[in-house]
Design an enzyme around this catalytic site. Structure first.
Site, PDB file in Angstrom:
ATOM      1  N   CYS A   1       7.250  -0.798   6.553  1.00 28.81           N
ATOM      2  CA  CYS A   1       6.740   0.459   5.994  1.00 28.81           C
ATOM      3  C   CYS A   1       7.794   1.011   5.044  1.00 28.81           C
ATOM      4  CB  CYS A   1       6.470   1.455   7.124  1.00 28.81           C
ATOM      5  SG  CYS A   1       5.862   3.039   6.522  1.00 28.81           S
ATOM      6  N   LEU A   2       7.358   1.404   3.858  1.00 28.80           N
ATOM      7  CA  LEU A   2       8.308   1.927   2.866  1.00 28.80           C
ATOM      8  C   LEU A   2       9.004   3.188   3.363  1.00 28.80           C
ATOM      9  CD1 LEU A   2       6.168   1.506  -0.380  1.00 28.80           C
ATOM     10  CD2 LEU A   2       8.051   0.040   0.381  1.00 28.80           C
TER      11      LEU A   2
ATOM     12  N   GLY B   1       0.852  -1.184   0.000  1.00 21.75           N
ATOM     13  CA  GLY B   1       0.000   0.000   0.000  1.00 21.75           C
ATOM     14  C   GLY B   1       0.884   1.228   0.000  1.00 21.75           C
TER      15      GLY B   1
ATOM     16  N   HIS C   1      -3.081   0.449   8.265  1.00 16.07           N
ATOM     17  CA  HIS C   1      -1.724   1.028   8.189  1.00 16.07           C
ATOM     18  C   HIS C   1      -1.760   2.340   7.371  1.00 16.07           C
ATOM     19  CE1 HIS C   1       2.818   0.454   7.703  1.00 16.07           C
ATOM     20  NE2 HIS C   1       2.551   1.373   6.804  1.00 16.07           N
ATOM     21  N   GLU C   2      -2.472   2.308   6.234  1.00 15.04           N
ATOM     22  CA  GLU C   2      -2.505   3.497   5.361  1.00 15.04           C
ATOM     23  C   GLU C   2      -3.302   4.634   6.006  1.00 15.04           C
ATOM     24  OE1 GLU C   2      -0.267   3.346   3.228  1.00 15.04           O
ATOM     25  OE2 GLU C   2      -0.081   1.169   3.246  1.00 15.04           O
TER      26      GLU C   2
ATOM     27  N   HIS D   1      -1.148   6.448   8.266  1.00 18.17           N
ATOM     28  CA  HIS D   1      -0.289   7.418   7.565  1.00 18.17           C
ATOM     29  C   HIS D   1      -1.021   8.743   7.353  1.00 18.17           C
ATOM     30  CE1 HIS D   1       3.489   5.560   6.459  1.00 18.17           C
ATOM     31  NE2 HIS D   1       2.902   4.461   6.003  1.00 18.17           N
TER      32      HIS D   1
ATOM     33  N   GLN E   1       3.354   9.852   1.979  1.00 18.24           N
ATOM     34  CA  GLN E   1       4.653   9.211   1.716  1.00 18.24           C
ATOM     35  C   GLN E   1       5.313   9.738   0.454  1.00 18.24           C
ATOM     36  OE1 GLN E   1       2.929   5.039   2.280  1.00 18.24           O
ATOM     37  NE2 GLN E   1       4.970   4.821   3.155  1.00 18.24           N
TER      38      GLN E   1
HETATM   39 NI    NI Z   1       3.785   2.623   5.706  1.00 21.79          NI
END
Ligand code: NI
Length: 149
Positions: free
Chosen positions: A94-95, A47, A136-137, A140, A52
């Site tokens: 997480c990216l 995702g 999770h998103e 963010h 981000q």
């Molecule tokens: Ni993340």
């Protein structure tokens, strides 16, 4: 399609609460959705949330590997309207935090209200990995990262 730069901690935009997308802006955002999807796949993420890539708006893309219809999902202004009492712990990455894995407890089942790419209302239930990725998103979009959990 250009691949966007994915911001990593301690970038301040990752810590801001993002603002809702106005329904009249949705059509204009189409190139951004497409770039975010390409960026998500190129980084091998399940995702990606707009903060981000430096946009503090409430928009996230979900990898087709975890969606029920095996298509990419784009969620605009997603909101959890109901959730199970039960939570499940599992490891997440997480990216925006390269190399980190952390056990995070997430609701097992959620009901989500959002808008789709055409601005149509969505109302659906999610469970398992799909539910985890959405939670999770949404975190963010509120400036919350797995290090906070
Ligand atoms: Ni993340």
């Amino acid at each position: 399609m250009p691949i966007l730069k994915i911001l990593t901690i301690p970038e301040p935009s990752l810590r801001q609460k993002s603002v809702a997308v106005k329904p009249t802006e949705i059509l204009k955002l189409k190139p951004l959705f497409l770039d975010m999807i390409d960026t998500m796949y190129s980084a091998d993420g399940v995702g990606l949330a707009a903060p981000q890539i430096g946009k503090n708006i409430r928009l996230a893309t979900i990898n087709k590997e975890v969606t029920p219809d095996k298509k990419d999902w784009i969620l605009i202004n997603p909101k959890i309207t109901k959730h199970s009492w039960k939570r499940i712990k599992d490891e997440e990455g997480c990216l925006s935090i390269p190399g980190m894995k952390k056990e995070v407890a997430r609701y097992a089942k959620i009901t989500i209200k959002a808008l789709d790419v055409k601005g149509r209302p969505l109302n659906f239930q999610a469970e398992n990995l799909f539910a985890r990725v959405i939670q999770h998103e949404i975190d963010h979009l509120d400036g919350i990262l797995i290090v906070d959990k």
